[in-house]
Design an enzyme around this catalytic site. Structure first.
Site, PDB file in Angstrom:
ATOM      1  N   GLU A 175       0.876  -1.178   0.000  1.00 12.29           N
ATOM      2  CA  GLU A 175       0.000   0.000   0.000  1.00 12.29           C
ATOM      3  C   GLU A 175       0.912   1.226   0.000  1.00 12.29           C
ATOM      4  O   GLU A 175       1.807   1.326   0.847  1.00 12.29           O
ATOM      5  CB  GLU A 175      -0.882   0.005   1.257  1.00 12.29           C
ATOM      6  CG  GLU A 175      -1.882   1.136   1.172  1.00 12.29           C
ATOM      7  CD  GLU A 175      -2.777   1.281   2.393  1.00 12.29           C
ATOM      8  OE1 GLU A 175      -2.741   0.428   3.291  1.00 12.29           O
ATOM      9  OE2 GLU A 175      -3.495   2.295   2.418  1.00 12.29           O
TER      10      GLU A 175
ATOM     11  N   LYS B 246       4.770   0.432   9.508  1.00 12.86           N
ATOM     12  CA  LYS B 246       4.859   1.680   8.751  1.00 12.86           C
ATOM     13  C   LYS B 246       4.333   2.857   9.556  1.00 12.86           C
ATOM     14  O   LYS B 246       4.835   3.967   9.446  1.00 12.86           O
ATOM     15  CB  LYS B 246       4.067   1.547   7.444  1.00 12.86           C
ATOM     16  CG  LYS B 246       4.843   0.798   6.382  1.00 12.86           C
ATOM     17  CD  LYS B 246       4.237   0.994   5.015  1.00 12.86           C
ATOM     18  CE  LYS B 246       3.121   0.014   4.792  1.00 12.86           C
ATOM     19  NZ  LYS B 246       2.651  -0.019   3.394  1.00 12.86           N
TER      20      LYS B 246
ATOM     21  N   ARG C  19       6.114 -13.329   8.941  1.00 14.91           N
ATOM     22  CA  ARG C  19       6.716 -12.040   8.624  1.00 14.91           C
ATOM     23  C   ARG C  19       8.084 -11.942   9.288  1.00 14.91           C
ATOM     24  O   ARG C  19       8.386 -12.668  10.245  1.00 14.91           O
ATOM     25  CB  ARG C  19       5.814 -10.901   9.080  1.00 14.91           C
ATOM     26  CG  ARG C  19       5.650 -10.819  10.598  1.00 14.91           C
ATOM     27  CD  ARG C  19       4.573  -9.833  11.018  1.00 14.91           C
ATOM     28  NE  ARG C  19       4.912  -8.479  10.725  1.00 14.91           N
ATOM     29  CZ  ARG C  19       4.247  -7.696   9.852  1.00 14.91           C
ATOM     30  NH1 ARG C  19       3.222  -8.165   9.176  1.00 14.91           N
ATOM     31  NH2 ARG C  19       4.600  -6.460   9.654  1.00 14.91           N
TER      32      ARG C  19
HETATM   33  P1  ATP Z   1       0.355  -1.784   6.936  1.00 17.35           P
HETATM   34  O1  ATP Z   1      -0.626  -2.840   6.486  1.00 17.35           O
HETATM   35  O2  ATP Z   1       0.532  -1.653   8.405  1.00 17.35           O
HETATM   36  O3  ATP Z   1       0.225  -0.493   6.232  1.00 17.35           O
HETATM   37  P2  ATP Z   1       2.306  -3.532   5.857  1.00 17.35           P
HETATM   38  O4  ATP Z   1       3.707  -3.600   6.342  1.00 17.35           O
HETATM   39  O5  ATP Z   1       1.443  -4.714   5.939  1.00 17.35           O
HETATM   40  O6  ATP Z   1       1.752  -2.280   6.554  1.00 17.35           O
HETATM   41  P3  ATP Z   1       1.819  -3.484   3.036  1.00 17.35           P
HETATM   42  O7  ATP Z   1       2.094  -2.380   2.109  1.00 17.35           O
HETATM   43  O8  ATP Z   1       0.428  -3.941   3.175  1.00 17.35           O
HETATM   44  O9  ATP Z   1       2.386  -3.010   4.406  1.00 17.35           O
HETATM   45  O10 ATP Z   1       2.787  -4.699   2.735  1.00 17.35           O
HETATM   46  C1  ATP Z   1       3.013  -5.183   1.445  1.00 17.35           C
HETATM   47  C2  ATP Z   1       3.403  -6.629   1.498  1.00 17.35           C
HETATM   48  O11 ATP Z   1       4.573  -6.808   2.300  1.00 17.35           O
HETATM   49  C3  ATP Z   1       2.330  -7.494   2.112  1.00 17.35           C
HETATM   50  O12 ATP Z   1       2.137  -8.617   1.268  1.00 17.35           O
HETATM   51  C4  ATP Z   1       2.872  -7.893   3.438  1.00 17.35           C
HETATM   52  O13 ATP Z   1       2.429  -9.173   3.775  1.00 17.35           O
HETATM   53  C5  ATP Z   1       4.377  -7.839   3.217  1.00 17.35           C
HETATM   54  N1  ATP Z   1       5.059  -7.527   4.476  1.00 17.35           N
HETATM   55  C6  ATP Z   1       4.836  -6.458   5.261  1.00 17.35           C
HETATM   56  N2  ATP Z   1       5.593  -6.506   6.373  1.00 17.35           N
HETATM   57  C7  ATP Z   1       6.339  -7.631   6.288  1.00 17.35           C
HETATM   58  C8  ATP Z   1       7.330  -8.252   7.124  1.00 17.35           C
HETATM   59  N3  ATP Z   1       7.707  -7.703   8.280  1.00 17.35           N
HETATM   60  N4  ATP Z   1       7.874  -9.407   6.700  1.00 17.35           N
HETATM   61  C9  ATP Z   1       7.508  -9.963   5.541  1.00 17.35           C
HETATM   62  N5  ATP Z   1       6.596  -9.426   4.709  1.00 17.35           N
HETATM   63  C10 ATP Z   1       5.998  -8.287   5.061  1.00 17.35           C
END
Ligand code: ATP
Ligand code: MG
Length: 585
Positions: free
Chosen positions: A44, A280, A270
């Site tokens: 996102e 984030k 993760r």
């Molecule tokens: P938020 O949902 O809090 O805004 P997010 O870290 O989930 O933050 P996204 O932009 O939704 O951000 O993440 C994009 C992709 O990265 C998703 O498929 C998510 O599963 C993956 N991702 C996010 N954080 C991690 C992590 N710590 N380790 C591995 N993959 C991650």
């Protein structure tokens, strides 16, 4: 890299496949998707990417490359309030910098709004979705608990016609935020709470960074995400474990709206990295409250921060490869990341000399005005690379203040009053006199003599007692520089697990960076290009800062220290002291 023929089809030359690669392999062998593999990375655009995202990027792009498929880069942009074009640009730059290529497969969920709307209309027509007019609060109260079934909304049995009419008017802007939502009609008593009529659409009168004011009706993540996957013909939709319970909605939506073979969701653990935060929202807080200098602050776990810090894409990919993928959440130590970075830099960073905390040494028996140019290799023998430069040796040099001790421990191998040390690639010096500031008593200069016969080589014939070789620079030729030493951003391994009444910010490390001015570098570093990396011998790996370094006035960041063999030896000695044996040697 992802498009070199050597790593397509052959799953990475790995000895054993992780559970995700096993699944993909099974599906390619069974022909489930006609042999096709399509993955995606769906950030996102509401913040910068971090090292956790890098794990997911390496995984999704890696699998696609290994199985001859493709990986889409999709902006999952269904949230008007927080998204921004600047984030899109940073994401694109970061994924590319990591070394991955999506060809022409860059997509935006916001381009699917019309398609998604039509799919919602289909669900309504099939009696599988309804407009609910309960407030957010009432919806929560109706949802029940894990122990207790939810209750149907009084609006659950609206007719298809009424639902279609209301949904169209929601889109046309007739209602304020929160007046109605669209929900899937599944089961208010479902054991999986996510399946208790999940929300599909909400009204938001807000401008979207790409769609402007053309929509005031926005799809929820649980609706947009699986359907975007299906629209793009994704085969394997890989996400993190916290979405395990959302998989039921994923399946329900895609099964209801798309034919087989349709994408399937798989979850992996993760990345959680010690001494940093990976949310984030929290990273944004650090930036907005100026607790760091920006998203690319070298202490940040963002890709932009790590790039500025001097980490290499290859080092980050090596780290991702080493940690692998797993089905259980765990924490990864910072050392694992730093080791991968070191291992990558070892063969790419030439060795040079820098004195960070200078102490003047006058070699009293070295003729005034004389300069001796000494050939010095850039690489240690085990790297097997050619290349050297000439370094000037003169009467006045600087050494590291910490390489001199007036009152050294018994096992001290560096300089002490009356003692000897080797100037690396030059000669052995002996300290004859310690000069101090009469007011403060601080040591300001060492007066030494050198072994005049053999600059550059060990003094012939004579068997010297063991000495260390230390870095040095010629006073007249040295280049003044600023050097920034970075440390962990937090003082505790898991800052997000803050105790009652505290936040993650309470465990920020107050000394996470040290700015050293008046450092002295060997002459060749005057014109280091921003982004150029070196090993400063005995100090670690450094990069000329991409933002602040200028020709003639270099600024260097420490990327990572050396693996601390010396410190380990000291610790071992301390341990053996505790267990008895004498302190000799
Ligand atoms: P938020 O949902 O809090 O805004 P997010 O870290 O989930 O933050 P996204 O932009 O939704 O951000 O993440 C994009 C992709 O990265 C998703 O498929 C998510 O599963 C993956 N991702 C996010 N954080 C991690 C992590 N710590 N380790 C591995 N993959 C991650
Ligand atoms: Mg997310």
């Amino acid at each position: 890299m992802s498009d070199t023929p050597s790593d397509t089809r052959k799953p990475g030359g790995r000895e054993s496949l992780d559970f995700l690669r096993e699944i993909v392999k099974r599906d390619t062998l069974s022909g489930a998707y006609g042999g096709r593999v399509a993955t995606r990375f769906p950030p996102e655009p509401n913040g910068y990417l971090h090292i956790g995202h890098a794990k997911s990027i390496c995984l999704n792009f890696g699998i696609a490359a290994e199985f001859g498929g493709c990986c889409h880069l999709r902006m999952d942009d269904t949230n008007p309030e927080t998204e921004d074009m600047a984030y899109v640009e940073s994401i694109i730059g970061d994924v590319r910098w990591l070394g991955f290529d999506w060809g022409n497969k860059l997509f935006f969920a916001s381009d699917y709004y019309e398609r998604l709307y039509e799919l919602a209309v289909r669900l309504i027509k099939d009696g599988k979705a309804y407009v609910d007019s309960l407030s957010e609060d009432e919806i929560r109260r109706h949802r029940g608990t894990i122990m207790e079934a939810g209750r149907d909304s009084p609006w659950r049995d609206r007719s298809v016609e009424e639902n279609l009419d209301l949904f169209a008017r929601m889109r046309s802007g007739e209602f304020p935020d929160g007046a109605h939502v669209l929900r899937a009609k599944i089961d208010m008593a479902a054991r999986n709470m996510k399946m208790r009529d999940p929300l599909l659409y909400r009204i938001r009168h807000a401008s979207h960074y790409r769609r402007g004011d053309s929509w005031c009706l926005y799809p929820m993540y649980d609706f947009a995400h699986p359907l975007s996957d299906a629209i793009e013909n994704i085969t394997h939709s890989i996400c993190t474990l916290e979405f395990e319970n959302n998989r039921a909605i994923y399946d329900w939506l895609v099964d209801n709206l798309f034919p087989e073979p349709r994408p399937r969701q798989y979850e992996f653990a993760r990345l959680n990295l010690d001494y940093t935060v990976m949310s984030k929202r929290k990273l944004l807080q650090l930036v907005e409250e100026s607790l760091v200098s920006g998203w690319d602050d070298p202490r940040m776990p963002t890709i932009a921060g790590m790039r500025r810090r001097g980490y290499t894409p290859e080092g980050i990919r090596l780290f991702a490869d080493r940690i692998g993928v797993d089905k259980a959440n765990s924490r990864v130590s910072m050392e694992l990341l730093e080791d991968a970075i070191r291992d990558d830099l070892n063969a790419r960073a030439p060795r040079v000399m820098a004195v960070l905390r200078p102490l003047k040494v006058t070699i009293t028996d070295f003729p005034e005005g004389k300069v001796e140019w000494l050939e010095s290799p850039y690489w240690p023998r085990d790297i097997g690379k050619e290349g050297s430069r000439k370094l000037p040796l003169a009467r006045e040099v600087f050494i590291e203040r910490t390489d001199f001790s007036e009152d050294p421990p018994a096992d001290w191998l560096r300089l002490a009053p009356g003692g000897e040390v080797r100037l690396m690639n030059a000669c052995i010096i002996r300290c004859e006199e310690v000069v101090r500031d009469t007011a403060t008593g601080e040591v300001t200069e060492l007066r030494c003599v050198h072994d005049p016969d053999s600059p550059g080589k060990p003094p012939g014939g004579k068997k010297k007692k063991k000495t260390a070789a230390i870095q040095w620079v010629s006073a007249a030729h040295a280049v003044p520089a600023e050097v920034r030493l970075y440390d962990r951003l937090f003082t505790v391994p898991d800052p997000e697990a803050a105790e009652e009444g505290k936040t993650f910010k309470d465990s920020l490390n107050p000394v996470s960076v040290e700015f050293l001015r008046g450092c002295l570098l060997e002459p060749g570093l005057a014109n280091a290009s921003p982004g150029e990396r070196f090993q400063f011998v005995r100090h670690g790996f450094f990069i000329a800062d991409a933002v602040d370094s200028r020709p003639g006035i270099p600024v260097f960041n420490r990327i990572v220290g050396l693996r601390d063999a010396y410190a380990r030896r000291i610790r071992q000695r301390a341990d053996s002291l505790l267990t008895g044996p004498s302190r000799i040697g």
